[in-house]
Design an enzyme around this catalytic site. Structure first.
Site, short mmCIF file in Angstrom:
data_model
loop_
_atom_site.label_atom_id
_atom_site.label_comp_id
_atom_site.label_asym_id
_atom_site.label_seq_id
_atom_site.Cartn_x
_atom_site.Cartn_y
_atom_site.Cartn_z
CE LYS A 62 -7.12 0.26 1.22
NZ LYS A 62 -6.86 -0.78 2.00
CG HIS A 70 -3.91 -0.95 -1.55
ND1 HIS A 70 -4.59 0.38 -1.75
CD2 HIS A 70 -3.43 -1.03 -0.27
CE1 HIS A 70 -4.59 1.23 -0.50
NE2 HIS A 70 -3.94 0.27 0.36
CB SER A 107 -1.02 0.00 1.49
OG SER A 107 -0.14 -0.16 2.42
C1 PLP Z 1 -6.73 -1.02 3.71
C2 PLP Z 1 -6.32 -2.38 4.07
C3 PLP Z 1 -6.69 -3.09 5.02
C4 PLP Z 1 -7.69 -2.57 5.87
O1 PLP Z 1 -8.97 -2.51 5.35
P1 PLP Z 1 -10.40 -2.35 6.18
O2 PLP Z 1 -11.27 -3.08 5.58
O3 PLP Z 1 -10.49 -0.92 6.11
O4 PLP Z 1 -10.05 -2.70 7.82
C5 PLP Z 1 -6.35 -4.42 5.24
N1 PLP Z 1 -5.20 -4.83 4.68
C6 PLP Z 1 -4.70 -4.07 3.54
C7 PLP Z 1 -3.53 -4.78 2.73
C8 PLP Z 1 -5.30 -2.97 3.28
O5 PLP Z 1 -4.39 -2.17 2.19
#
Ligand code: PLP
Length: 415
Positions: free
Chosen positions: A269, A228, A200
């Site tokens: 996301k 992502h 990320s």
């Molecule tokens: C954004 C992200 C998370 C967290 O996701 P949420 O649903 O907001 O808890 C977990 N793992 C990765 C790799 C992320 O990029």
């Protein structure tokens, strides 16, 4: 000597953050997430700025059909589940969503949580046992790191080891850690390997194909958090496994060979952006999490309105591959223009373009100046990234037009 009082200790910690220029001011949005957003400034005035720091990669967070699906869910099923799943909190939209996720991921089964953070905390403490080992990339997401830490506390005798980011062979590599695990007499059970699909903060990708080969040599399970990558990677946005050709065509029976064993991902996301996370993989693994996972047994279900919105978002994504293509075109254009403007951007197929500025206070000051120029990009420093690696992270969306990308590059040039 008196023990330090919590409030006075906290006051001085917060004051230190302010002195060091590290204090984060939460930005207030006065409207939906989109290519541009309405942002309330410190003076109380609301301005429209171009947004390059959301995870709204597929531009679905404010899609009218996604919003409408959420509203319909709210009307048909009410505001809340008021229960965990195994008591009376499983509603038919959960079943529909989980089938949609499994189809999208090309897996046998899927199960949802209120966040991917929870999904990761369900996977490792539930599925790992004493005598197992978890081998983890050093730059894995905080939720993986904490989930593995928690697992080693809950399952005493579970081992872990860390390898250098994306280093698959040589010194401190995944291969070395696998060989060490295989030779260790303390490791008597399953070897697990876990990686982000897309890192990320770097925008780099895990080489899942090579990792699969290594895992096969050592009989290891491969777990990929592709938060992502979903909606971004692969020709139709099904994720980093699609990028590497490790996926079956939509609606064909899932193959078990040459595949990722277990996925986690977020719905917060590209897949609608509201909230929620999931695990996807073989039936047995998902079933054990349903039976024994603490976040599944002790925490509420995803709100039905959110489940309905996410189901619609996945449907739109799969029906409109041109959306993923538009994102890819935008990313290529942004990288090309940033490079032409003299910025150091790494080549990558992801929608994340970090510009390294090293110093955290500088990254924060730069993002503040960008905002004055009408462009919303966040500066990241320690502890989100290692000390000395502070950066501006630009995230491109399918919702952006070329004019939006031009506005970003022009503002950066003026810094
Ligand atoms: C954004 C992200 C998370 C967290 O996701 P949420 O649903 O907001 O808890 C977990 N793992 C990765 C790799 C992320 O990029």
């Amino acid at each position: 000597m008196a023990t330090p009082n919590f409030y006075s200790r906290t006051e001085s910690l917060l004051a230190q953050l302010t002195r060091d220029g590290l204090y984060k001011h939460l930005q207030m949005l006065e409207g939906p997430m989109d290519a541009t957003v309405r942002l309330r400034g410190a003076d109380g005035a609301v301005r429209e700025v171009v947004c390059f720091c959301s995870n709204n990669y597929a531009g679905l967070a404010n899609h009218p059909e996604v919003v409408e699906a959420g509203l319909k869910g709210l009307r048909d099923f009410g505001a809340g589940t008021a229960s965990v799943r195994f008591i009376c909190g499983t509603f038919s939209p959960h079943e529909t969503l989980e089938r949609a996720i499994a189809r999208y991921m090309g897996t046998e089964a899927a199960y949802t949580f209120v966040s991917c953070w929870n999904a990761n905390e369900a996977v490792f403490p539930t599925l790992c046992e004493p005598g197992d080992i978890v081998i983890s990339d050093e730059l894995n997401h905080a939720s993986i790191i904490d989930a593995v830490r928690l697992a080693t506390v809950i399952k005493k005798g579970l081992h872990k080891s860390i390898y250098r980011n994306n280093r698959l062979t040589g010194e401190d590599s995944l291969e070395q850690r696998l060989a060490e695990a295989a030779a260790s007499k303390d490791v008597t059970g399953q070897i697990w390997v876990v990686t982000d699909g897309v890192f990320s903060m770097e925008g780099s990708i895990g080489d899942l194909k090579t990792m699969r080969g290594l895992c096969d040599r050592y009989g290891a399970m491969l777990v990929v958090d592709d938060s992502h990558g979903h909606g971004v990677m692969g020709r139709t946005g099904r994720g980093t496994h699609e990028h590497f050709g490790m996926i079956d065509p939509l609606d064909s029976a899932p193959t078990r060979a040459n595949r990722v064993d277990l996925f986690t991902g977020t719905l917060g996301k590209a897949l609608g952006g509201a909230a929620g996370g999931f695990v996807a993989g073989r039936k047995e693994a998902v079933e054990l999490i349903v039976q024994r996972g603490r976040p599944t047994l002790f925490s509420n279900a995803l709100p039905v309105s959110v489940a309905c919105g996410a189901t619609k978002a996945i449907e739109i994504l799969l029906n409109e591959p041109q959306r993923v293509q538009r994102l890819r075109d935008n990313v290529a254009y942004a990288r090309e223009r940033l490079k032409a403007a003299g910025f150091d951007v790494l080549p990558s197929p992801t929608a994340i373009c970090p510009i390294i500025v090293h110093d955290t206070a500088k990254a924060i000051a730069m993002s503040r100046r960008l905002l004055e120029l009408g462009v919303f990009v966040i500066g990241f420093g320690y502890p989100v990234v290692p000390e000395g690696h502070a950066r501006l992270r630009c995230q491109v969306s399918a919702a952006h037009t070329r004019q939006h990308v031009d506005a970003l590059v022009d503002a950066l040039k003026r810094l």
